[in-house]
Design an enzyme around this catalytic site. Structure first.
Site, PDB file in Angstrom:
ATOM      1  CG  MET A  59       5.858  -5.787   2.101  1.00 57.67           C
ATOM      2  SD  MET A  59       7.077  -7.071   1.505  1.00 57.67           S
ATOM      3  CE  MET A  59       7.336  -8.253   3.017  1.00 57.67           C
ATOM      4  CD  GLU A  60       5.849  -0.247   4.104  1.00 60.61           C
ATOM      5  OE1 GLU A  60       5.129   0.209   3.251  1.00 60.61           O
ATOM      6  OE2 GLU A  60       5.720  -1.254   4.988  1.00 60.61           O
ATOM      7  CG  ASP A  80      26.754   1.984  -6.199  1.00 59.01           C
ATOM      8  OD1 ASP A  80      27.019   1.568  -7.337  1.00 59.01           O
ATOM      9  OD2 ASP A  80      26.611   3.187  -5.957  1.00 59.01           O
ATOM     10  CG  HIS A 110      -2.065  -1.174   1.284  1.00 58.68           C
ATOM     11  ND1 HIS A 110      -2.146  -2.546   1.620  1.00 58.68           N
ATOM     12  CD2 HIS A 110      -3.313  -0.861   0.657  1.00 58.68           C
ATOM     13  CE1 HIS A 110      -2.939  -3.016   1.462  1.00 58.68           C
ATOM     14  NE2 HIS A 110      -3.912  -2.246   0.668  1.00 58.68           N
TER      15      HIS A 110
END
Length: 186
Positions: free
Chosen positions: A138-139, A153, A83
């Site tokens: 999920m966050e 990276d 959401h």
């Protein structure tokens, strides 16, 4: 209007079609989620370079922390059925460098189900808090992955074989399904 959801996979209706779950009927509640992950290095130089801010791209831990926060805030962009109205009220990101000979390395390895290795690594923990109609698991996991990818990276010029592993939610508090993991009541 979507068909009733399947009990085993709530994002699927009875025809096995993907749909966005409605949370409109839910009562807002306080929610907390904790996720962790591990970044393992394959080159022993990386730990020292992170500590000494000697990598070309800059302060790895500071940038990874900001990247983790940004990932938390943008979860619904990369997770299609998350959401987008989750008001994250708090987010803490803990980045802990782990030496290969660190006494805590065995404990961290055991908790994350992965060996640290002879070159050390980085433990990432993200805690997200919200008062709302849906959880923040999920966050929290997106925060871990965002921070971990940033470490890769920023360090890949020195270490081409960095591994991100064991990203998982280790605890959740609040909501309909209750507390579990590190928040489970004993």
């Amino acid at each position: 209007m979507p068909e009733p959801e399947c009990k085993s996979l709530p994002h699927l209706n009875t025809s096995s079609e993907v749909h966005q779950i409605s949370v409109g009927h839910k009562v807002p509640s306080r929610r907390v989620a904790v996720a962790v992950g591990l970044v393992r290095f394959s080159d022993a130089r990386v730990l020292g370079m992170i500590k000494n801010h000697a990598l070309q791209k800059g302060d790895v831990l500071a940038v990874a922390r900001v990247a983790g926060i940004m990932a938390v805030k943008n979860t619904s962009i990369v997770v299609p059925l998350a959401h987008n109205n989750v008001a994250v009220e708090g987010c803490s990101i803990d980045l802990s460098l782990i030496e290969p000979d660190d006494e805590d390395a065995a404990i961290v390895s055991q908790a994350l189900e992965q060996q640290i290795g002879s070159c050390g690594g980085l433990k990432i923990q993200v805690i997200c808090e919200s008062t709302g109609k849906t959880g923040v698991e999920m966050e929290a996991m997106c925060g871990v992955v965002g921070a971990a990818l940033t470490v890769v990276d920023m360090c890949k010029s020195v270490d081409k074989d960095i591994t991100i592993t064991d990203v998982k939610t280790i605890g959740k508090k609040g909501g309909k399904s209750g507390d579990w993991g590190i928040f489970a009541k004993e």
